[in-house]
Scaffold this motif. Structure first.
Motif, short mmCIF file in Angstrom:
data_model
loop_
_atom_site.label_atom_id
_atom_site.label_comp_id
_atom_site.label_asym_id
_atom_site.label_seq_id
_atom_site.Cartn_x
_atom_site.Cartn_y
_atom_site.Cartn_z
N THR A 73 0.70 -0.98 0.05
CA THR A 73 -0.04 0.11 0.01
C THR A 73 0.79 1.25 0.06
O THR A 73 1.77 1.60 0.92
N VAL A 74 0.57 2.14 -1.13
CA VAL A 74 1.36 3.27 -1.06
C VAL A 74 0.62 4.54 -0.88
O VAL A 74 -0.61 4.60 -1.16
N THR A 75 0.97 5.61 -0.06
CA THR A 75 0.16 6.60 0.34
C THR A 75 0.54 7.84 -0.28
O THR A 75 1.96 8.08 -0.36
N LYS A 76 -0.10 8.47 -0.92
CA LYS A 76 0.15 9.70 -1.75
C LYS A 76 -0.43 10.88 -0.81
O LYS A 76 -1.42 11.11 -0.35
N LYS A 77 0.58 11.54 -0.41
CA LYS A 77 0.12 12.89 0.51
C LYS A 77 -0.32 13.91 -0.50
O LYS A 77 0.12 14.14 -1.63
N LYS A 78 -1.46 14.66 0.01
CA LYS A 78 -2.06 15.85 -0.41
C LYS A 78 -1.86 16.88 0.31
O LYS A 78 -1.99 16.87 1.39
N PHE A 79 -1.95 18.08 -0.42
CA PHE A 79 -1.64 19.45 0.30
C PHE A 79 -3.13 19.63 1.02
O PHE A 79 -3.15 20.36 2.08
N PHE A 80 -3.93 19.31 0.24
CA PHE A 80 -5.54 19.62 0.57
C PHE A 80 -6.13 18.16 0.39
O PHE A 80 -6.10 17.33 -0.42
N GLY A 81 -7.28 18.14 1.49
CA GLY A 81 -8.10 17.00 1.46
C GLY A 81 -7.34 15.54 2.12
O GLY A 81 -6.29 15.86 2.46
N LYS A 82 -7.81 14.48 1.90
CA LYS A 82 -7.28 13.33 2.55
C LYS A 82 -6.47 12.60 1.68
O LYS A 82 -6.60 12.68 0.38
N ASP A 83 -5.35 12.08 2.30
CA ASP A 83 -4.07 11.36 1.65
C ASP A 83 -4.99 10.14 0.93
O ASP A 83 -5.80 9.59 1.40
N LYS A 84 -4.16 9.84 -0.03
CA LYS A 84 -4.69 8.89 -0.91
C LYS A 84 -3.93 7.56 -1.08
O LYS A 84 -2.74 7.71 -1.12
N GLU A 85 -4.40 6.59 -0.65
CA GLU A 85 -3.71 5.23 -0.61
C GLU A 85 -4.14 4.31 -1.93
O GLU A 85 -5.02 4.41 -2.41
N TYR A 86 -3.03 3.73 -2.41
CA TYR A 86 -3.23 2.62 -3.60
C TYR A 86 -2.40 1.38 -3.42
O TYR A 86 -1.19 1.81 -2.99
N GLN A 87 -2.67 0.39 -4.47
CA GLN A 87 -1.99 -0.74 -4.15
C GLN A 87 -0.98 -0.76 -5.23
O GLN A 87 -1.41 -0.25 -6.60
N LYS A 88 0.36 -1.14 -5.16
CA LYS A 88 1.03 -1.13 -6.23
C LYS A 88 2.29 -2.35 -5.86
O LYS A 88 2.62 -2.42 -4.99
N GLY A 89 2.33 -3.09 -7.12
CA GLY A 89 3.37 -4.21 -7.02
C GLY A 89 3.86 -4.35 -8.45
O GLY A 89 4.07 -3.61 -9.31
N LEU A 90 4.36 -5.54 -8.43
CA LEU A 90 4.95 -5.71 -10.10
C LEU A 90 4.05 -6.09 -11.22
O LEU A 90 4.08 -5.65 -12.04
N LEU A 91 2.69 -6.62 -10.63
CA LEU A 91 1.69 -6.95 -11.46
C LEU A 91 0.44 -6.25 -11.61
O LEU A 91 -0.46 -6.03 -12.33
N THR A 92 0.48 -5.08 -10.48
CA THR A 92 -0.65 -4.08 -10.37
C THR A 92 0.02 -2.79 -9.97
O THR A 92 0.92 -2.54 -9.29
N ASP A 93 -0.87 -1.72 -10.53
CA ASP A 93 -0.48 -0.33 -10.15
C ASP A 93 -1.81 0.31 -10.02
O ASP A 93 -2.38 0.81 -11.26
N GLU A 94 -2.45 0.51 -8.84
CA GLU A 94 -3.97 0.85 -8.83
C GLU A 94 -3.80 2.41 -9.36
O GLU A 94 -4.93 2.91 -10.21
N ALA A 138 -9.00 6.92 -11.07
CA ALA A 138 -8.60 5.75 -11.33
C ALA A 138 -9.96 4.74 -11.39
O ALA A 138 -9.91 3.83 -12.29
N GLY A 139 -10.84 5.10 -10.62
CA GLY A 139 -11.85 4.40 -10.34
C GLY A 139 -12.94 4.44 -11.62
O GLY A 139 -13.63 3.43 -11.91
N ASN A 140 -12.82 5.42 -12.71
CA ASN A 140 -13.41 5.32 -13.93
C ASN A 140 -12.76 5.04 -14.91
O ASN A 140 -13.19 5.27 -16.26
N ASN A 141 -11.43 4.61 -14.97
CA ASN A 141 -10.46 4.31 -16.02
C ASN A 141 -10.15 5.52 -16.99
O ASN A 141 -9.72 5.47 -17.91
N LEU A 142 -10.41 6.71 -16.22
CA LEU A 142 -10.09 7.89 -16.84
C LEU A 142 -8.59 8.00 -17.28
O LEU A 142 -8.03 8.42 -18.21
N ASN A 143 -7.91 7.53 -16.41
CA ASN A 143 -6.39 7.58 -16.35
C ASN A 143 -5.99 6.38 -17.57
O ASN A 143 -4.78 6.63 -18.30
N ASN A 144 -6.82 5.37 -17.91
CA ASN A 144 -6.43 4.50 -18.95
C ASN A 144 -6.72 5.29 -20.24
O ASN A 144 -6.08 5.24 -21.17
#
Length: 242
Positions: A73-94, A138-144
Motif C-alpha cells: 500500500t502506497v500513500t500519496k500525500k495531498k496538500f489539501f484533502g485526505k491522503d490517497k492510498e493505492y496498491q502497487k506491485g509488480l503486476l498491479t499499479d492502482e 482511477a475508479g473510472n478508468n479515466l487514467n486509462n
C-alpha cells in the motif's frame, strides 16, 4: 487480431477473465474469499477451462493464477484533502490503472512447468452518469483513456507498457532459474493489445527467445508506434513474426 467473442482457445478465456464481471474472474476483488486467502498466502489459484486449447492444439484445461507477492500500500500525500492510498506491485499499479495476471500450467513455477501466460486488462467504458464520476480518476478508468489510450492515438509510448516490460522481464528471469524449459505467451484485449505489443517490442533481446506466442484481440495496429521506437524494438517484432 482475433475476435474476443470467439471462445476457440485458452487465450480468449484469459483475455476475457482479466476484466471484471466475467465467468472466471482474475481481479482480486472478485475472487472468492478462499481464493483471496490463497493469494494472500503467496499460493496460486486454480482455474478450469473445459476443452480449451493453445495455439499449437494442445489441451489446456486448467491454469494457475500466480500471486503478486510484492504488492504494498502506497500513500500519496495531498496538500489539501485526505491522503490517497493505492496498491502497487509488480503486476498491479492502482494509480496507473494497470493490472496484469501471470498464469502457469503448474501450481508453482518449477522444472515441470512448460507454459506460462501473461494477460493484460483493457480499458472499460468511460463514465456515463454523475454517480460514476464520484469514483474518481482511477475508479473510472479515466487514467486509462487519458494517460494511455490518447497517448497511443498519437503513436506514443504507452505508460502502462513500461510497467509491463518490467513485469515480463522479471518473470522471464525467474523462469530461467526455476523453469528453464518453460515459455511465455501474452494476450490482451483492446488497450491490452497495444500495451502488450509495445512491451514485447522493448524487452531485452535475450528475453525474446522465451516468448512463444503473442495473441491479441480487437486492438488497434501498433506498428506505427513501434516504428518510432528503437532499432532493437523493431527487430524484436520481426523475430516474433518469423
Amino acid at each position: 487480431m482475433a475476435n474476443l467473442e470467439k471462445d476457440y482457445n485458452i487465450y480468449a478465456d484469459l483475455a476475457q477473465d482479466a476484466y471484471i464481471g466475467r465467468e472466471n474472474n482474475f481481479p482480486y476483488n472478485e475472487l472468492k474469499p478462499s481464493q483471496q486467502s490463497k493469494l494472500d498466502s503467496n499460493k496460486s489459484v486454480k482455474f478450469n477451462f473445459s476443452n480449451a486449447k493453445d495455439t499449437h492444439g494442445n489441451s489446456i484445461d486448467s491454469v494457475y493464477l500466480q500471486p503478486d507477492n510484492i504488492v504494498k500500500t502506497v500513500t500519496k500525500k495531498k496538500f489539501f484533502g485526505k491522503d490517497k492510498e493505492y496498491q502497487k506491485g509488480l503486476l498491479t499499479d492502482e494509480k496507473a490503472c494497470y493490472n496484469s495476471y501471470y498464469l502457469t500450467d503448474t501450481p508453482a513455477l518449477n522444472t515441470d512447468t512448460k507454459h506460462t501466460s501473461f494477460t493484460f486488462v483493457g480499458s472499460d467504458a468511460l463514465p456515463t452518469n454523475v454517480k460514476d464520476l464520484t469514483k474518481g480518476w482511477a475508479g473510472n478508468n479515466l487514467n486509462n483513456w487519458v494517460d494511455n489510450n490518447l497517448v497511443f492515438a498519437e503513436k506514443g509510448y504507452i505508460p502502462q507498457a513500461k510497467l509491463v516490460i518490467e513485469a515480463m522481464h522479471q518473470k522471464i528471469a525467474e523462469m530461467r532459474t526455476k523453469a528453464p524449459n518453460a515459455t511465455m505467451s501474452m494476450t490482451g484485449h483492446s488497450l491490452g493489445t497495444m500495451v502488450t505489443i509495445q512491451a514485447v517490442a522493448n524487452l531485452p533481446a535475450k528475453d525474446i527467445n522465451k516468448i512463444d506466442k503473442v495473441i491479441l484481440f480487437q486492438g488497434l495496429d501498433a506498428r506505427e508506434s513501434i516504428n518510432k521506437m528503437s532499432e532493437q524494438a523493431q527487430k524484436n517484432i520481426q523475430l516474433l513474426e518469423e
